[in-house]
Scaffold this motif. Structure first.
Motif, PDB file in Angstrom:
ATOM      1  N   TYR A 123      28.325  85.522  21.148  1.00 50.97           N
ATOM      2  CA  TYR A 123      29.066  86.497  21.952  1.00 50.97           C
ATOM      3  C   TYR A 123      30.047  85.759  22.854  1.00 50.97           C
ATOM      4  N   ASP A 124      31.179  86.408  23.155  1.00 48.12           N
ATOM      5  CA  ASP A 124      32.033  85.962  24.244  1.00 48.12           C
ATOM      6  C   ASP A 124      32.236  87.142  25.190  1.00 48.12           C
ATOM      7  N   MET A 125      33.039  86.960  26.216  1.00 48.62           N
ATOM      8  CA  MET A 125      33.134  87.991  27.249  1.00 48.62           C
ATOM      9  C   MET A 125      33.865  89.244  26.790  1.00 48.62           C
ATOM     10  N   ARG A 126      34.422  89.255  25.571  1.00 44.84           N
ATOM     11  CA  ARG A 126      35.051  90.473  25.051  1.00 44.84           C
ATOM     12  C   ARG A 126      34.035  91.408  24.413  1.00 44.84           C
ATOM     13  N   VAL A 127      32.880  90.890  24.067  1.00 44.80           N
ATOM     14  CA  VAL A 127      31.856  91.740  23.446  1.00 44.80           C
ATOM     15  C   VAL A 127      30.552  91.704  24.242  1.00 44.80           C
ATOM     16  N   MET A 128      30.610  91.201  25.451  1.00 45.54           N
ATOM     17  CA  MET A 128      29.445  91.226  26.326  1.00 45.54           C
ATOM     18  C   MET A 128      29.937  91.278  27.767  1.00 45.54           C
ATOM     19  N   SER A 129      29.054  91.697  28.643  1.00 47.83           N
ATOM     20  CA  SER A 129      29.353  91.671  30.074  1.00 47.83           C
ATOM     21  C   SER A 129      28.070  91.334  30.818  1.00 47.83           C
ATOM     22  N   LEU A 130      28.224  90.631  31.927  1.00 47.64           N
ATOM     23  CA  LEU A 130      27.072  90.222  32.731  1.00 47.64           C
ATOM     24  C   LEU A 130      27.389  90.526  34.183  1.00 47.64           C
ATOM     25  N   GLY A 132      25.396  90.608  37.614  1.00 49.42           N
ATOM     26  CA  GLY A 132      24.102  90.276  38.187  1.00 49.42           C
ATOM     27  C   GLY A 132      23.154  89.859  37.088  1.00 49.42           C
ATOM     28  N   ASN A 133      22.039  90.584  36.977  1.00 45.36           N
ATOM     29  CA  ASN A 133      21.077  90.318  35.900  1.00 45.36           C
ATOM     30  C   ASN A 133      21.192  91.318  34.755  1.00 45.36           C
ATOM     31  N   LEU A 134      22.177  92.213  34.830  1.00 49.92           N
ATOM     32  CA  LEU A 134      22.332  93.236  33.796  1.00 49.92           C
ATOM     33  C   LEU A 134      23.282  92.725  32.719  1.00 49.92           C
ATOM     34  N   LEU A 135      22.754  92.552  31.518  1.00 48.54           N
ATOM     35  CA  LEU A 135      23.529  92.063  30.381  1.00 48.54           C
ATOM     36  C   LEU A 135      23.772  93.222  29.417  1.00 48.54           C
ATOM     37  N   THR A 136      25.037  93.413  29.038  1.00 47.08           N
ATOM     38  CA  THR A 136      25.397  94.455  28.082  1.00 47.08           C
ATOM     39  C   THR A 136      26.004  93.797  26.854  1.00 47.08           C
ATOM     40  N   LEU A 137      25.467  94.130  25.668  1.00 45.32           N
ATOM     41  CA  LEU A 137      25.898  93.509  24.422  1.00 45.32           C
ATOM     42  C   LEU A 137      26.445  94.564  23.466  1.00 45.32           C
ATOM     43  N   SER A 138      27.573  94.236  22.820  1.00 42.40           N
ATOM     44  CA  SER A 138      28.113  95.112  21.778  1.00 42.40           C
ATOM     45  C   SER A 138      27.355  94.884  20.478  1.00 42.40           C
ATOM     46  N   VAL A 139      27.170  95.955  19.721  1.00 36.88           N
ATOM     47  CA  VAL A 139      26.537  95.862  18.401  1.00 36.88           C
ATOM     48  C   VAL A 139      27.464  96.559  17.397  1.00 36.88           C
ATOM     49  N   ALA A 140      26.920  96.944  16.253  1.00 38.65           N
ATOM     50  CA  ALA A 140      27.753  97.538  15.206  1.00 38.65           C
ATOM     51  C   ALA A 140      28.353  98.869  15.664  1.00 38.65           C
ATOM     52  N   LYS A 144      25.012 102.509  20.181  1.00 35.69           N
ATOM     53  CA  LYS A 144      25.245 102.299  21.609  1.00 35.69           C
ATOM     54  C   LYS A 144      25.109 100.820  21.968  1.00 35.69           C
ATOM     55  N   ARG A 145      25.891 100.414  22.957  1.00 36.08           N
ATOM     56  CA  ARG A 145      25.759  99.048  23.444  1.00 36.08           C
ATOM     57  C   ARG A 145      24.370  98.861  24.049  1.00 36.08           C
ATOM     58  N   VAL A 146      23.833  97.699  23.842  1.00 38.52           N
ATOM     59  CA  VAL A 146      22.462  97.413  24.289  1.00 38.52           C
ATOM     60  C   VAL A 146      22.512  96.833  25.692  1.00 38.52           C
ATOM     61  N   ARG A 147      21.742  97.421  26.601  1.00 41.21           N
ATOM     62  CA  ARG A 147      21.668  96.930  27.985  1.00 41.21           C
ATOM     63  C   ARG A 147      20.322  96.260  28.194  1.00 41.21           C
ATOM     64  N   LEU A 148      20.376  95.045  28.745  1.00 45.17           N
ATOM     65  CA  LEU A 148      19.171  94.243  28.928  1.00 45.17           C
ATOM     66  C   LEU A 148      19.117  93.713  30.351  1.00 45.17           C
ATOM     67  N   LEU A 149      17.925  93.517  30.851  1.00 49.19           N
ATOM     68  CA  LEU A 149      17.720  92.932  32.173  1.00 49.19           C
ATOM     69  C   LEU A 149      17.264  91.499  31.991  1.00 49.19           C
ATOM     70  N   LEU A 150      18.115  90.556  32.400  1.00 45.27           N
ATOM     71  CA  LEU A 150      17.806  89.135  32.239  1.00 45.27           C
ATOM     72  C   LEU A 150      16.854  88.654  33.326  1.00 45.27           C
ATOM     73  N   PRO A 151      16.024  87.668  33.023  1.00 46.35           N
ATOM     74  CA  PRO A 151      15.236  87.031  34.093  1.00 46.35           C
ATOM     75  C   PRO A 151      16.157  86.233  35.002  1.00 46.35           C
ATOM     76  N   PRO A 166      29.837  82.834  33.822  1.00 46.02           N
ATOM     77  CA  PRO A 166      29.460  83.025  32.411  1.00 46.02           C
ATOM     78  C   PRO A 166      30.681  83.084  31.514  1.00 46.02           C
ATOM     79  N   ASN A 167      30.602  82.382  30.401  1.00 42.80           N
ATOM     80  CA  ASN A 167      31.741  82.290  29.499  1.00 42.80           C
ATOM     81  C   ASN A 167      31.419  82.797  28.096  1.00 42.80           C
ATOM     82  N   ALA A 168      30.163  82.592  27.647  1.00 40.12           N
ATOM     83  CA  ALA A 168      29.756  83.015  26.300  1.00 40.12           C
ATOM     84  C   ALA A 168      28.238  83.002  26.250  1.00 40.12           C
ATOM     85  N   ALA A 169      27.706  83.411  25.109  1.00 40.71           N
ATOM     86  CA  ALA A 169      26.250  83.428  24.931  1.00 40.71           C
ATOM     87  C   ALA A 169      25.931  83.350  23.443  1.00 40.71           C
ATOM     88  N   LYS A 170      24.751  82.831  23.158  1.00 38.41           N
ATOM     89  CA  LYS A 170      24.229  82.802  21.793  1.00 38.41           C
ATOM     90  C   LYS A 170      22.852  83.445  21.812  1.00 38.41           C
TER      91      LYS A 170
END
Length: 437
Positions: A123-130, A132-140, A144-151, A166-170
């Motif tokens: 992922y890069d910042m065009r298909v994800m957002s962070l 605070g601890n709230l991570l939003t990821l784009s999918v197919a 709906k975009r998946v929202r996750l709470l990071l530790p 934050p710049n990217a994620a794997k």
């Protein structure tokens, strides 16, 4: 005549001027509702990545511009469910993987297997957002975009890199939703290069893990003992040939790799934390393993040593740690650094006898690795002097002694004397001790 540096050496020297990034891996347990859409997107992404690897193999290129022009439309037509940005990410991912494969497997270039066991998605910042601890990821598309709470990030990470963004994620998916992990990549601010300091020459070897031009040393006996133990256990298990023996071999290999990484991390940290250092100089050993070929006269014992020598990892760890501290990395020609007398410049293979160096012309006696480290430092100083003179046309101190044979610092093997100081720059070397070590 100047010796052309390898691409690996050039890349290590550029680390200090490139954008600095740090990666932190966090556990990311998912629910089944979150895991399923991400897994479907990751499977589609991996199919896209595999087709790009096959294309790079057949066309023998990793040129990003050509990959983009010839594959973007094909990928969008073949994988319409994924957002367009994933096609761009996959092209960068595949080009980097192929470039790494070619570098690590020179005898099997352009022969990379177009599949991978690990289910991953970048992922890069065009298909994800962070936020605070709230991570939003784009999918197919259509999901709906998946929202996750990071530790929370570890305290040591936020304290060491408070300015990190934050710049990217794997995303690393496991077989079960709770086994998922995420590698967050943060961009950190570029440090200011140090304005004053010395050049530290570092000789890597087998008697010592390293020895620097100030006499600092990392012992190698513990590493050699561990390697001998692992080699004996490996030979014993290979002789059995059972399935359980193969499992033990795999686990043992991972333990040995972790042990070597830990040793190299500790050694690189000590080098970077040396006080009063502005640049660290290494030998460019990129092609030394050519001596390990069976077609050469190199003995089996030395071939085995060269193949197990993790010098590149130590240089790589030192390079990125030094960049964080504003320390420059210099790579120099390794020719005759172990045979050349640092005092008079005389080169003779008989000067060195194991761990001792005794010049057959001037009688200089020293530790062989320390003598080589000072030669590396002097070559780095000479290179910096030439660089300074070429770039600014400022005067360079040429007041260096010439031996009785008329050899001077203008030749390929410089012999600076006294302070070894270069005018017009703050890079210096420590004064030498006149007594034998």
């Amino acid at each position: 005549m100047a010796v052309r540096k390898s691409k690996t050496a050039q890349r290590r020297e550029r680390v200090s001027s490139s954008t600095q990034q740090r990666t932190i891996v966090l556990p990311l347990p998912l629910t089944r509702e979150q895991y399923d859409p991400i897994r479907r997107s990751a499977e589609e992404y991996n199919r896209m990545w595999s087709s790009l690897i096959s294309w790079c193999d057949s066309n023998k290129t990793v040129n990003r511009t050509r990959i983009q022009k010839e594959n973007y439309r094909r990928l969008r037509d073949r994988h319409p469910t994924l957002p367009a940005q994933f096609a761009c990410i996959a092209m960068r991912d595949a080009a980097g993987a192929m470039r790494s494969w070619n570098s690590n497997h020179p005898k099997r270039r352009w022969n990379m297997k177009a599949s991978r066991k690990a289910l991953t998605i970048n992922y890069d910042m065009r298909v994800m957002s962070l936020c605070g601890n709230l991570l939003t990821l784009s999918v197919a598309h259509g999901e709906k975009r998946v929202r996750l709470l990071l530790p929370d990030l570890p305290e040591w990470f936020t304290a060491r890199y408070p300015e990190g963004k934050p710049n990217a994620a794997k995303l690393l998916l496991g077989d079960k939703p709770e086994d998922t992990r995420i590698a967050l990549i943060y961009r950190i601010s570029d440090p200011q290069p140090l304005a004053d300091g010395d050049v530290l020459g570092v000789d890597l070897g087998q008697h010592s893990l390293y020895m620097d031009s100030r006499g600092g040393e990392a012992p190698y006996a513990r590493v050699q003992g561990a390697k001998r133990r692992y080699a004996h256990n490996r030979k014993t298990l290979q002789g059995k040939g059972t399935r359980s023996a193969h499992r033990r071999l795999k686990a043992m290999k991972q333990r040995e790799e972790r042990f070597i990484r830990d040793v190299n991390h500790q050694a690189s940290k000590r080098l970077v934390n040396t006080q009063g250092v502005q640049a660290i100089a290494f030998e460019d050993l990129t092609y030394i393993r050519r001596q390990a070929s069976k077609r050469t006269k190199t003995g089996a014992r030395r071939r085995n040593m060269l193949n197990q020598w993790s010098f590149s990892q130590l240089q790589e760890f030192t390079a990125y740690k030094a960049a964080r501290n504003g320390i420059r990395i210099l790579m120099v020609d390794p020719s005759y650094t172990s045979q050349r007398c640092n005092r008079c410049g005389y080169v003779d293979a008989r000067n060195r006898n194991g761990a001792r160096f005794d010049c057959r012309r001037c009688g200089w006696s020293d530790n062989a690795d320390h003598n080589a480290a000072m030669n590396i430092r002097d070559r780095a100083l000479s290179s910096l002097a030439e660089e300074e003179h070429t770039s600014t046309d400022r005067p360079v101190d040429r007041s260096q002694s010439t031996d009785h044979d008329g050899w001077s610092a203008h030749d390929d093997l410089p012999t600076p004397t006294g302070q070894g100081r270069v005018m017009g720059t703050t890079l210096t070397s420590k004064p030498r001790c006149s007594s034998s070590r």
